[in-house]
Every structure is written in structure tokens, then in C-alpha cells.
Design a protein around this motif. Structure first.
Motif, PDB file in Angstrom:
ATOM      1  N   VAL A   1       9.286  20.202 -45.557  1.00  0.00           N
ATOM      2  CA  VAL A   1       9.266  18.879 -44.943  1.00  0.00           C
ATOM      3  C   VAL A   1       9.351  19.052 -43.429  1.00  0.00           C
ATOM      4  O   VAL A   1      10.150  19.851 -42.941  1.00  0.00           O
ATOM      5  CB  VAL A   1      10.489  18.060 -45.414  1.00  0.00           C
ATOM      6  CG1 VAL A   1      10.476  16.664 -44.809  1.00  0.00           C
ATOM      7  CG2 VAL A   1      10.541  17.998 -46.935  1.00  0.00           C
ATOM      8  N   GLY A   2       8.536  18.314 -42.709  1.00  0.00           N
ATOM      9  CA  GLY A   2       8.630  18.311 -41.258  1.00  0.00           C
ATOM     10  C   GLY A   2       9.008  16.931 -40.766  1.00  0.00           C
ATOM     11  O   GLY A   2       8.556  15.928 -41.322  1.00  0.00           O
TER      12      GLY A   2
ATOM     13  N   VAL B   1      11.192  19.359 -36.382  1.00  0.00           N
ATOM     14  CA  VAL B   1      12.012  20.251 -37.199  1.00  0.00           C
ATOM     15  C   VAL B   1      11.392  20.350 -38.584  1.00  0.00           C
ATOM     16  O   VAL B   1      10.639  19.468 -39.005  1.00  0.00           O
ATOM     17  CB  VAL B   1      13.483  19.779 -37.313  1.00  0.00           C
ATOM     18  CG1 VAL B   1      14.121  19.614 -35.941  1.00  0.00           C
ATOM     19  CG2 VAL B   1      13.604  18.492 -38.124  1.00  0.00           C
ATOM     20  N   ALA B   2      11.713  21.437 -39.273  1.00  0.00           N
ATOM     21  CA  ALA B   2      11.205  21.606 -40.640  1.00  0.00           C
ATOM     22  C   ALA B   2      12.285  22.222 -41.510  1.00  0.00           C
ATOM     23  O   ALA B   2      13.150  22.959 -41.030  1.00  0.00           O
ATOM     24  CB  ALA B   2       9.967  22.488 -40.644  1.00  0.00           C
ATOM     25  N   PHE B   3      12.225  21.881 -42.784  1.00  0.00           N
ATOM     26  CA  PHE B   3      13.176  22.438 -43.754  1.00  0.00           C
ATOM     27  C   PHE B   3      12.540  22.407 -45.129  1.00  0.00           C
ATOM     28  O   PHE B   3      11.524  21.742 -45.354  1.00  0.00           O
ATOM     29  CB  PHE B   3      14.488  21.635 -43.753  1.00  0.00           C
ATOM     30  CG  PHE B   3      14.349  20.177 -44.124  1.00  0.00           C
ATOM     31  CD1 PHE B   3      14.503  19.763 -45.444  1.00  0.00           C
ATOM     32  CD2 PHE B   3      14.070  19.218 -43.157  1.00  0.00           C
ATOM     33  CE1 PHE B   3      14.386  18.416 -45.792  1.00  0.00           C
ATOM     34  CE2 PHE B   3      13.950  17.870 -43.495  1.00  0.00           C
ATOM     35  CZ  PHE B   3      14.109  17.467 -44.814  1.00  0.00           C
ATOM     36  N   VAL B   4      13.140  23.135 -46.034  1.00  0.00           N
ATOM     37  CA  VAL B   4      12.668  23.140 -47.415  1.00  0.00           C
ATOM     38  C   VAL B   4      13.534  22.166 -48.202  1.00  0.00           C
ATOM     39  O   VAL B   4      14.767  22.274 -48.183  1.00  0.00           O
ATOM     40  CB  VAL B   4      12.753  24.557 -48.016  1.00  0.00           C
ATOM     41  CG1 VAL B   4      12.307  24.551 -49.474  1.00  0.00           C
ATOM     42  CG2 VAL B   4      11.902  25.524 -47.195  1.00  0.00           C
ATOM     43  N   ALA B   5      12.898  21.192 -48.849  1.00  0.00           N
ATOM     44  CA  ALA B   5      13.658  20.219 -49.624  1.00  0.00           C
ATOM     45  C   ALA B   5      14.485  20.957 -50.677  1.00  0.00           C
ATOM     46  O   ALA B   5      13.972  21.823 -51.384  1.00  0.00           O
ATOM     47  CB  ALA B   5      12.716  19.216 -50.286  1.00  0.00           C
TER      48      ALA B   5
ATOM     49  N   ARG C   1       4.727  18.964 -44.911  1.00  0.00           N
ATOM     50  CA  ARG C   1       4.450  17.521 -45.033  1.00  0.00           C
ATOM     51  C   ARG C   1       5.206  16.830 -43.924  1.00  0.00           C
ATOM     52  O   ARG C   1       6.426  16.799 -43.916  1.00  0.00           O
ATOM     53  CB  ARG C   1       4.938  17.010 -46.394  1.00  0.00           C
ATOM     54  CG  ARG C   1       3.896  17.158 -47.477  1.00  0.00           C
ATOM     55  CD  ARG C   1       4.362  16.539 -48.755  1.00  0.00           C
ATOM     56  NE  ARG C   1       4.361  15.080 -48.712  1.00  0.00           N
ATOM     57  CZ  ARG C   1       4.855  14.328 -49.690  1.00  0.00           C
ATOM     58  NH1 ARG C   1       5.403  14.875 -50.747  1.00  0.00           N
ATOM     59  NH2 ARG C   1       4.824  13.008 -49.605  1.00  0.00           N
ATOM     60  N   TRP C   2       4.469  16.295 -42.991  1.00  0.00           N
ATOM     61  CA  TRP C   2       5.099  15.713 -41.804  1.00  0.00           C
ATOM     62  C   TRP C   2       5.442  14.245 -41.999  1.00  0.00           C
ATOM     63  O   TRP C   2       4.687  13.495 -42.595  1.00  0.00           O
ATOM     64  CB  TRP C   2       4.164  15.840 -40.587  1.00  0.00           C
ATOM     65  CG  TRP C   2       4.117  17.231 -40.057  1.00  0.00           C
ATOM     66  CD1 TRP C   2       3.118  18.149 -40.240  1.00  0.00           C
ATOM     67  CD2 TRP C   2       5.117  17.888 -39.274  1.00  0.00           C
ATOM     68  NE1 TRP C   2       3.432  19.334 -39.613  1.00  0.00           N
ATOM     69  CE2 TRP C   2       4.652  19.197 -39.018  1.00  0.00           C
ATOM     70  CE3 TRP C   2       6.367  17.504 -38.771  1.00  0.00           C
ATOM     71  CZ2 TRP C   2       5.382  20.130 -38.269  1.00  0.00           C
ATOM     72  CZ3 TRP C   2       7.098  18.429 -38.027  1.00  0.00           C
ATOM     73  CH2 TRP C   2       6.602  19.718 -37.787  1.00  0.00           C
TER      74      TRP C   2
ATOM     75  N   GLN D   1       9.723  10.528 -49.962  1.00  0.00           N
ATOM     76  CA  GLN D   1      10.133  11.262 -51.156  1.00  0.00           C
ATOM     77  C   GLN D   1       9.374  12.573 -51.224  1.00  0.00           C
ATOM     78  O   GLN D   1       8.171  12.604 -50.968  1.00  0.00           O
ATOM     79  CB  GLN D   1       9.841  10.416 -52.398  1.00  0.00           C
ATOM     80  CG  GLN D   1      10.124  11.138 -53.701  1.00  0.00           C
ATOM     81  CD  GLN D   1      10.054  10.211 -54.902  1.00  0.00           C
ATOM     82  OE1 GLN D   1      10.553   9.087 -54.852  1.00  0.00           O
ATOM     83  NE2 GLN D   1       9.439  10.683 -55.965  1.00  0.00           N
ATOM     84  N   VAL D   2      10.065  13.646 -51.556  1.00  0.00           N
ATOM     85  CA  VAL D   2       9.431  14.961 -51.644  1.00  0.00           C
ATOM     86  C   VAL D   2       9.969  15.681 -52.878  1.00  0.00           C
ATOM     87  O   VAL D   2      10.982  15.277 -53.448  1.00  0.00           O
ATOM     88  CB  VAL D   2       9.732  15.824 -50.383  1.00  0.00           C
ATOM     89  CG1 VAL D   2       8.962  15.305 -49.180  1.00  0.00           C
ATOM     90  CG2 VAL D   2      11.222  15.867 -50.086  1.00  0.00           C
TER      91      VAL D   2
END
Ligand code: C2O
Ligand code: CU
Length: 463
Positions: A382-383, A432-436, A323-324, A375-376
Motif C-alpha cells: 500500500v502506498g 510512504v509504503a507498507f505491506v498490509a 496500490r497508491w 480496502q486492501v
């Protein structure tokens, strides 16, 4: 109960009095809390015979004591505020419970003068982290409220005598060699590259000698605690490998070639084997060479094989399901804020912001509001598509999470290095991307702390 750091014991026993890491005694309260007190400190920054500067420090020391805890084991710190202003502590880079994150108005109320706050968390990752004040950090960190936070592996990877903490700090001193407090609120620096100093210390000392054991790989944990300066570092006289960034081990050590940029709040762990006759130095090479550390290979030791760090254990972003969100940076002296830019306010934040100027924005909003930027759900990938339209670099930090860069072109191989703070150059775009992770309110801000106070602050919610 008094705990003496292993290093202090070892260095003391070896009788070497050059300069060691910051080995300190810490006291624990009867309930097992380590006590850490913010108070004023008189520090001779420009040398033992130099004038005293009026600073603030944890336990009256600058840097504060190096705190060591063990991965997966509960860490308890009772923060006492003996300053005449509110403060909090942020545990930079630790993936902890949101309520322990130390952000005033967002995750806790600021700790008032004369009060205390109990921080309690279980660090999930071993590595090199740091802690610092998060109230008016452009002022409180600049004046000394920071220290190293080391999370040891359950079986420490390196022997204590092979493990060195190097806290690298940029100071602005007057011609007399005292801390230049006049320059603290200088809007010209806020709207430019930040408040850049003119004097560098390592563990609070200019150009210290650090004793390194020969015959065994040494771990050098470099932490840039500067409020704005990007350090350009070079290690001479010895070959080194990068073994971790921002606390997280690299999948495979990389040779350190040439110089290395270390932005504010970033860390790098190096591994080097010093030859017995080496005259190795750590230098800052941005403008002219400044020797930060002289390494003295004076401890002989039993040869030990080079240890390998256990791999980072972090949730890997699923790049097919990102989700960008945009993170567009505007403002500064040349760029200036765009028309329609807003200033957000937050109920709890009001006390934290007076009439500081608003100079920078994320997505055309300066400062944090009551509503998150996005919000996620925990576990979602998340990107962030960061775009720096400004004329200076920024050091973007995401609280409570580690992220990886995502190439803009699918044909590029993704870089698997984890960061919690990343440098983005002027006019650069970076994904960049990460896992919430854990639920709560997590800040995203520029770690050039003068940019943060003047607008480059936002937050996102994980539910
Ligand atoms: Cu080290 Cu919010 O920062
Ligand atoms: Cu910035």
C-alpha cells in the motif's frame, strides 16, 4: 505474584538514589494477567514542594508503569477502568491482532467506568513502544494516561543498568504550577499547532538526573508522549548514535549530529558511551535551551562491548507493485476546510464524539465513517501519498503497521528507516509504503491529538 523490575533491584542494590528509570512493582492476577488500573492521581508536576495537580494515571502514576514484555511471548494486561468516563488502551506501534488495538467504536467497545477489558497479544518486534488511552485522547493523554511499553529481545541486547527509558512529556501548567485543565478544549489551539505546553518532564520529573554506567554503551529510549509538541532534541557532552526509530532497529547505526526532531508519539533509541567525567545533558532546543536530563556517569561497571540490535524483521514493500491512495490534509485556522468537505459518522463512534468542532479533514472527510478510506488484502503493498496543504505540521500515525518513505523521484535512494508515525511539514508532500498486515480495521490519524479529535481520523480495512 509480584515482579520487581530488574532496574529497581539494581539501582536499589547500588544504593543510588538520584533518579532512576520508572522501576515499579506490578501485580499479576492468578490467571497471569498483569493488572493496570486507570484512576485519578494527585501529582506534583512542578517539583516535590510544588502544588498538586489533579491528573489521571495508570495505577495512579504519571507516567504509568513501564511495562516490559518479551518479543514473541504472550502479553496479558487486564485493564480496569476506575475513572468516571469510558476509556481503552492502545498499544502504540505494536503489530498486534486488530481486536486488541484499543480503538473505541472500531476495534472494541469503550471500557465503561467500573468495567475491565483483557488485552492479550504477542508482540512480534522487540523495541521501544508506548501505551495510551484512545478515548478522548486529546483529554485523557493530556491528563496523564500514558506509559512506556518495552518489548525486550529474548536475550536483552543491553544489560538492565545500561538500558534507560525516558518518557518525554509536554505539560501546560498555570502560573501556580498546576495542570491547566481550562486550556483542554481550547479551539484556538485545536485549529493551530495543537495544545502546546510550557513545561517539560522526563519520567514525570523536571530535569531529572539519570545515572549512567561508564565503560559500557548505554541505550536511551526516548518517547515523545506529548499531545502536540514536536521536540527538537540535542545531546551535549557525549557522542551518540541512533540505533532505532519507532521501535525498529536501523540497518546501521547513524551518528546523531546536531538536533533531532521527535514528533508526538515518535520514539528514538540512542546509544552513547559516557566518559567518566562527562557532564552530558539532553536538551530541548526549539526556542531556548531547556535541560531535560542531566546524566551522571556515576556507576562504574565492567567494560562491555557495544551490543548491536538484531535487524528489524518487517515485510518490505514491493515498490514495483504499489496500490497508491491519497491522504490529503486540509483545514485549520488559515487553510480552512474546502467546500464540499463532509463529516463522517460511525454508529459506534457516535458515543465518542459529542459536539467537538470539526476543523480538519483527510481527503475532504472529517472523522471516521462506517466505510473505510480504502480496502486492501493482507500482503498487498500500500502506498500513501500524503499532501499537507495546511499551515502546520502533522504527525501521521498508521495503526498496526510500519512504513517506509518512498522517494518522489526514482533517482533518489530510498531511506530504509521504518516509522509508525511520521512528521509532515506544512505544504509538504510525502510518500510512504507498507505491506498490509493483519486483517481488520486500522486507524490512520494525526497524533497531534487535538487535530485527531477535530477531524484528522480515518481508517482502512485489511481483508
Ligand atoms: Cu498512539 Cu491511534 O495512537
Ligand atoms: Cu495534525
Amino acid at each position: 505474584m509480584v515482579q520487581i523490575s530488574r532496574r529497581q533491584v539494581l539501582v536499589g542494590a547500588a544504593g543510588l538514589a538520584t533518579f532512576s528509570d520508572i522501576g515499579l512493582q506490578k501485580t499479576f492476577a492468578a490467571d497471569g494477567f498483569l493488572e493496570l488500573t486507570a484512576r485519578t492521581a494527585k501529582v506534583r508536576l512542578s517539583g516535590a514542594s510544588g502544588p498538586e495537580s489533579d491528573l489521571i494515571g495508570y495505577d495512579g502514576q504519571v507516567p504509568g508503569p513501564t511495562l516490559r514484555f518479551t518479543q514473541g511471548q504472550i502479553a496479558r494486561v487486564r485493564f480496569r477502568n476506575e475513572l468516571d468516563v469510558p476509556s481503552t488502551i492502545h498499544w502504540h506501534g505494536i503489530r498486534l491482532e486488530n481486536a486488541m488495538d484499543g480503538v473505541p467504536g472500531l476495534t472494541q467497545q469503550a471500557v465503561q467506568p467500573g468495567s475491565s477489558f483483557d488485552y492479550e497479544f504477542t508482540p512480534p518486534d522487540a523495541g521501544t513502544f508506548w501505551y495510551h488511552a484512545h478515548v478522548d485522547s486529546w483529554n485523557q493523554v493530556a491528563r496523564g494516561l500514558f506509559g512506556a511499553l518495552i518489548i525486550d529481545e529474548v536475550q536483552p541486547a543491553f544489560d538492565p543498568e545500561d538500558d534507560h527509558v525516558l518518557v518525554l512529556t509536554d505539560w501546560k501548567l498555570t502560573a501556580e504550577g498546576v495542570f491547566d485543565s481550562e486550556s483542554l478544549g481550547n479551539v484556538f489551539s485545536w485549529s493551530g499547532a495543537g495544545r502546546i505546553g510550557n513545561f517539560l518532564t522526563v519520567n514525570g520529573v523536571e530535569g531529572p538526573e539519570i545515572a549512567v554506567a561508564t565503560g559500557a554503551a548505554q541505550r536511551l529510549r526516548l518517547i515523545n508522549t506529548s499531545t502536540a509538541r514536536v521536540l527538537k532534541l540535542k545531546l551535549t557532552g557525549v557522542e551518540a548514535k541512533i540505533i532505532a526509530r519507532d521501535g525498529q532497529p536501523l540497518a546501521a547505526p547513524q551518528d546523531l549530529r546536531g538536533s533531532l526532531k521527535l514528533g508526538p508519539a515518535q520514539r528514538v533509541d540512542l546509544m552513547a558511551e559516557f566518559p567518566p567525567d562527562s557532564a552530558a545533558e539532553l536538551k530541548e532546543v526549539s526556542w531556548q535551551d531547556i535541560v531535560l536530563v542531566h546524566f551522571t556517569p556515576s556507576l562504574t561497571s565492567v567494560p562491555r562491548p557495544a551490543p548491536a540490535l538484531a535487524a528489524a524483521d518487517l515485510p518490505v514493500p514491493d515498490l514495483t507493485k504499489v496500490r497508491w491512495f491519497p491522504l490529503r490534509m486540509t483545514g485549520g485556522n488559515l487553510g480552512s476546510l474546502e467546500e464540499g468537505a463532509k463529516v463522517a459518522t460511525m454508529a459506534g463512534d457516535m458515543a465518542m464524539h459529542g459536539d467537538e468542532p470539526v476543523l480538519w479533514a483527510f481527503n475532504n472527510v472529517s472523522r471516521m465513517g462506517d466505510e473505510p478510506m480504502f480496502q486492501v488484502a493482507s500482503g498487498e503493498t500500500v502506498g500513501l501519498r500524503m499532501e499537507n496543504t495546511t499551515f502546520v505540521d502533522h504527525a501521521i500515525h498508521i495503526h498496526g503497521h510500519d512504513f517506509r518513505q518512498v522517494p518522489q523521484d526514482d533517482s533518489e535512494t530510498p531511506d530504509e528507516t521504518w516509522f509508525d508515525t511520521i512528521l509532515i511539514g506544512s505544504r509538504e508532500v510525502l510518500q510512504v509504503a507498507f505491506v498490509a498486515g493483519k486483517p481488520g480495521k486500522w486507524m490512520i490519524h494525526c497524533h497531534m491529538l487535538e487535530h485527531s479529535v477535530s477531524g484528522m481520523d480515518t481508517w482502512f480495512r485489511v481483508v
